[in-house]
Each structure stands twice: as structure tokens, then as C-alpha cells.
Enzyme design. Structure first.
Site, short mmCIF file in Angstrom:
data_model
loop_
_atom_site.label_atom_id
_atom_site.label_comp_id
_atom_site.label_asym_id
_atom_site.label_seq_id
_atom_site.Cartn_x
_atom_site.Cartn_y
_atom_site.Cartn_z
N ASP A 22 72.53 81.66 58.89
CA ASP A 22 73.87 82.04 58.46
C ASP A 22 74.18 83.51 58.71
O ASP A 22 74.88 84.16 57.93
CB ASP A 22 74.09 81.73 56.96
N LYS A 25 75.26 83.58 64.20
CA LYS A 25 74.85 83.25 65.57
C LYS A 25 76.01 82.65 66.35
O LYS A 25 76.18 82.89 67.53
CB LYS A 25 73.72 82.21 65.57
N GLY A 49 75.33 74.90 60.77
CA GLY A 49 76.79 74.92 60.68
C GLY A 49 77.24 76.24 61.28
O GLY A 49 77.05 77.29 60.69
N HIS A 50 77.77 76.20 62.48
CA HIS A 50 78.19 77.43 63.12
C HIS A 50 79.69 77.59 62.98
O HIS A 50 80.45 76.77 63.46
CB HIS A 50 77.77 77.42 64.60
N GLN A 252 69.43 77.90 62.41
CA GLN A 252 68.70 78.42 61.24
C GLN A 252 68.16 79.82 61.54
O GLN A 252 68.80 80.55 62.26
CB GLN A 252 67.58 77.45 60.81
#
Ligand code: IMP
Length: 500
Positions: A22, A25, A49-50, A252
Site C-alpha cells: 500500500d 506502486k 488493490g492498486h 504487496q
């Protein structure tokens, strides 16, 4: 200096996170996607979750590489062999892209990616329902699917294309799961099977737990849907590495890596730059440059596990487990990032940084930047010529004082750690990956005055306030890293190059 001017001669870049995920990225990959011809994911799955903000619109991607946003420009996106692939999740995402008018014609899926099936979600969630044994997973079936792979009983994406093989492998795999689930509370299993991610009970059988026919029907249908995208991406990438511009998109963070993280409070893939390259079918030597991202000058963690600099310690960990964003909006609307109470200060920083899970919506635990952990992660992820990217720096614009953890004092009982014996009061400069030790580490802080002015509009590193640049120098010297870039906001233009 523009970022793209610093990439002369570079052909393969890996973007990874040097903390617990988080760190932004998605944004970094999106910026570099302008340079790249191919964007590849190599590990993790829909647990990621991007979040991207483009032209004021927010996009959250879980399964597809972030590069898919540039599909219309001919960008190729690849889901590599090391990824835990959930066809339901990708179906949903592609429908979302269709609705937004974005194309996905250049998406490829590795035929040997690990296939997430309903039983993986069930195992993950049933295990997490046992109090006292939680890891705080995202419930997406990640642990069980990688376990099956290592246990040599997993299914791959390719199996969806061959019905007879699929049925045989599925039955064998389910025998194993049913035997385990027979010891679980049947009511919990039934509840879990009704989750929307399991199509509200579509795969449930009251007698055999799993309805094999329903699974076969759904997954062979997915096979038909994705047939044109499924290919040998390993060979494809090996053929072009060194000639095409390849961007490897991590998921991650190093501290969550199965090999390097604070075990067992980790995810089940190797989130290092090396794990990422391997999951794309490449080797470490194929990567010309690694950009490792770290939030500064605070950090976050989701789920269980030690977090030495956490604001409010155990109180924060327990709060984040049981509360939601709405609770914080109601109770802490006026909390200040300078509140003398650390817990409240942490909530205020979480709110300022919008630190709520992109996949689960959970409040992320917050704490000050931790250099012992950064030194540890940098030693694994960063080599000569690579760079650290400091993200979300603007979040602390209003802080009077900013603390950086420069070392730990060990405060636990005598404990053997490899060749050393730790005693209470010992100083540690590099974090150990051992969770027991980490949970007994007291931070030693170095305090800095805040810069107290908005930095979101800065367009060069030199335009940043001196107070901030002093802290960046300190991080570089103290952690032995080179800071390549600083991100001062969510938009594409808000990334400042410090160094080549
Ligand atoms: P899993 O990956 O769902 O098995 O979860 C294992 C641990 O990794 C949990 O603590 C999760 O909160 C954490 N985790 C997994 N994916 C992410 C991510 O994308 N960001 C932050 N934490 C994550």
C-alpha cells in the site's frame, strides 16, 4: 529532471514495495507505463488493490496489471506464472474497464498461473474464522492456492481449457479440502459459501460441501472467455527481455514476503524484486533497475503482526481490526495530526492519508517511518543503481514534529536468534524478520521539525522545503539508500525526481 530521462539503456524495471504494501506502486507503475512496452505482474493475486487517480477518476485494480489502463496505446499487459489468478475477479474488472470505455485487447494470462478455485476462498475464510489463529488475510484464497501449488496438487489456468483434465484434478483437489473441512463448524462453512465472491452459494452442496458440476461448469466457461488471452508468457517474455521495455509490477511488500517478511504474518508469495522477476518467468539478472517504494515519513500495515512504531501500539492494532472508516469519520472528524495522544494522532494521519484498504476497506494501522525495517528491506531489494521512492510525503504537511525510528531497543526475554543471544536493552539497527523479536522492539526516535507548508504543487525536488530535504538526506545516510524520487500527491505529475 524528468523521470524518463533517467532511463537511458534500461530495459527491464521492477517496481516493488519496501514496506508492508500500500505504498503507491500503482501510481509508480502507471507513470512508468508511459515508458514501457509490456507491464507484467509476477506474484500475488486479487489480494492486491492498486489505486490510481487519473484525471480525477479513481481506478482500483486487483487482478489486471496497472498497465492495462494504457491498453489503448498498444501496451501489452501480462499476468505472469507466479500470480494467483482468480477468473471471477478478472471478469469483474474487465466489465468495469468496459464500462469506463477502456480497452483490454492486449491482456495475456500465463497458462501456468496458479488457479484460485472456490475451495481456496473457503479454506482461507474458514481458517481466519478461528479466533486466535488469524493472520488477517484478505480472504481471497491466496494462502490455500499457493499451498496447493507447493503441495503439488494445484490447478493452473491451463486446466480451464481441458475439461476432462480439469474434472480429474479438481476432484483430487477437493478430496483433500473436504477431508479438512469435515473438522470445521458446518455453519461457518455454509455461511462462507454464501459470500458474494462464491456467487452466493452457487458452489455449495449440503451433502458434499462442494458442488463439483457447478464448479466445472463455471470454470470451463471462464476458460472459454479467456481462451484467446491464455498463452506461454514465460517464453514470450524471455524472447523479448533485453530488447523490449518491460516493467515488472510488484504486489504487496517485502515485509509481507513469504521468504523475507515477518513470518507468519505475511502473504504467501515472494514479494521481493527477485520473486517478482521469477514469477514473470525471468531471472534476477534480467532486471536492470529496481524501484522500491516506501511511504515517508509514516508507514502502514494491514492485518496482524508486529509493528514497532505503530501509533498507539496494541490499542491501534485492536481498533483497526474491529472498526471501519465510518466509525472514524464519526468519532475522529476533528482529530489533529499533532494530537498529543499517539493513538488519536495515528487516526488523524490515517484519515489524512486515506489509509483504508483498497481490497478490504479495513483501516490500515499507522506508525512512524522505521529505518531498521527499511535497512533490512533495502539489503534484499536494492542493489547498485537501484533507487528508493518515497511516497505520500504530502500527507504530513501539517505535522509540527516528525519522528523517524533510527534503531530499536530489544525489550524481550533472553532469546537465541541464530548466532546471537538477545538480552533486554540491546540496540538493534537492522530489523530481524523474526516476529517474536520484532514484537519486543522499542523504537529509538530522532525528531525533526515538520515543514508546515503544502508541497503538492512542488514540481522539482529543489523546490521542496529545506526541513523535508534534511529528512530525506538523513534517511539516505542513515539507511544507506539512494532516494531516486519523491511522490507528493496521487496524480501522475506529482512525482519528483531527486537523482538519476
Ligand atoms: P493474504 O495475502 O490475503 O493471504 O493476506 C496475508 C497478509 O498480507 C495479511 O496481513 C494481509 O492484510 C496482507 N496483505 C495481502 N495483500 C496486501 C496488500 O495488497 N496490501 C497490504 N497488505 C496486504
Amino acid at each position: 529532471m524528468a523521470l524518463l530521462d533517467t532511463l537511458d539503456g534500461v530495459r527491464t524495471i521492477a517496481v516493488v514495495c519496501n514496506q508492508w504494501g500500500d505504498t503507491g506502486k500503482g501510481k509508480m507503475v502507471d507513470v512508468l507505463a508511459e515508458w514501457a512496452e509490456i507491464v507484467v505482474r509476477g506474484q500475488g493475486g486479487p489480494n492486491a488493490g492498486h489505486t490510481l487517480v487519473i484525471g480525477g477518476h479513481e481506478y482500483v485494480l486487483h487482478m489486471a496489471p496497472v498497465g492495462i489502463i494504457r491498453d489503448g496505446d498498444g501496451m501489452e499487459s501480462i499476468i505472469g506464472n507466479g500470480v494467483a489468478f482468480d477468473p471471477r475477479s478478472l471478469t469483474e474488472e474487465l466489465a468495469f474497464l468496459d464500462k469506463a470505455g477502456l480497452s483490454h485487447n492486449h491482456l495475456r494470462i500465463a497458462y501456468n498461473a496458479k488457479l484460485i478455485l472456490p475451495q481456496h476462498l473457503v479454506m482461507d475464510r474458514v481458517r481466519e474464522s478461528r479466533s486466535g489463529r488469524e493472520i488477517g488475510t484478505t480472504g481471497r484464497g491466496i494462502g490455500p492456492v499457493y499451498e496447493d501449488h507447493v503441495g503439488r496438487r494445484g490447478l493452473s489456468v491451463n486446466d480451464m481449457l481441458n475439461k476432462d483434465f480439469f474434472v480429474k484434478k479438481l476432484r483430487r483437489n477437493l478430496d483433500d479440502k473436504v477431508a479438512l473441512l469435515q473438522h470445521a463448524d458446518p455453519e461457518v462453512v455454509r455461511q462462507v459459501m454464501r459470500h458474494p465472491h462464491l456467487l452466493e452459494g452457487a458452489f455449495y452442496s449440503p451433502t458434499t460441501i462442494f458442488d463439483v458440476d457447478a464448479i466445472v461448469e463455471a470454470y470451463t466457461a471462464y476458460g472459454r472467455t479467456f481462451r484467446e488471452m491464455i498463452m506461454d508468457t514465460d517464453n514470450h517474455l524471455r524472447a523479448v527481455v533485453g530488447s523490449k521495455r518491460i516493467l515488472l509490477e510488484g504486489a504487496q511488500g517485502l515485509l509481507l514476503s513469504i521468504n523475507h517478511g515477518s513470518y507468519p504474518y505475511v502473504t504467501s508469495s515472494d514479494c521481493s524484486a527477485s520473486g517478482l522477476a521469477n514469477g514473470a518467468g525471468l531471472s534476477d539478472g534480467d532486471v536492470d533497475r529496481v524501484y522500491a517504494i516506501a511511504k515517508a515519513f509514516y508507514m502502514t500495515r494491514v492485518g496482524e503482526g508486529p509493528f514497532p512504531t505503530e501509533f498507539g501500539g496494541q490499542r491501534s492494532a485492536a481498533w483497526c481490526k474491529t472498526h471501519k472508516r465510518e466509525n472514524e469519520d464519526a468519532m475522529y472528524r476533528y482529530a489533529s495530526v499533532n494530537d498529543p495522544d499517539e493513538f488519536t494522532q495515528g487516526v488523524a494521519i490515517r484519515r489524512a492519508g486515506h489509509e483504508y484498504g483498497a481490497t478490504t476497506g479495513r483501516p490500515r494501522r499507522t506508525g512512524w517511518l522505521d529505518l531498521p525495517l527499511l535497512r533490512y528491506a533495502a539489503a534484499i531489494n536494492l542493489g547498485e543503481g537501484d533507487g528508493l521512492v518515497l511516497s505520500k510525503v504530502d500527507v504530513l504537511d501539517d505535522c509540527d514534529t516528525i519522528r523517524i525510528c533510527e534503531a530499536y531497543t530489544y525489550q524481550g526475554p533472553d532469546y537465541s536468534l541464530g548466532e546471537r543471544t538477545l538480552h533486554a536493552g540491546m540496540r538493534l539497527d537492522i530489523a530481524p524478520s523474526d516476529s517474536f523479536v520484532l514484537s519486543h522492539c522499542q523504537p529509538v526516535y530522532h525528531d525533526f521539525p515538520g515543514w508546515k507548508t503544502p508541497i503538492a504543487d512542488a514540481r522539482s525536488y529543489d523546490a521542496l522545503p529545506a526541513e523535508l530535504r534534511i529528512m530525506v538526506d538523513y534517511v539516505e545516510r542513515s539507511a544507506g539508500v539512494r532516494v531516486a524520487m519523491i511522490s507528493v500527491g496521487p496524480e501522475r505529475g506529482q512525482i519528483l525526481v531527486k537523482d538519476r
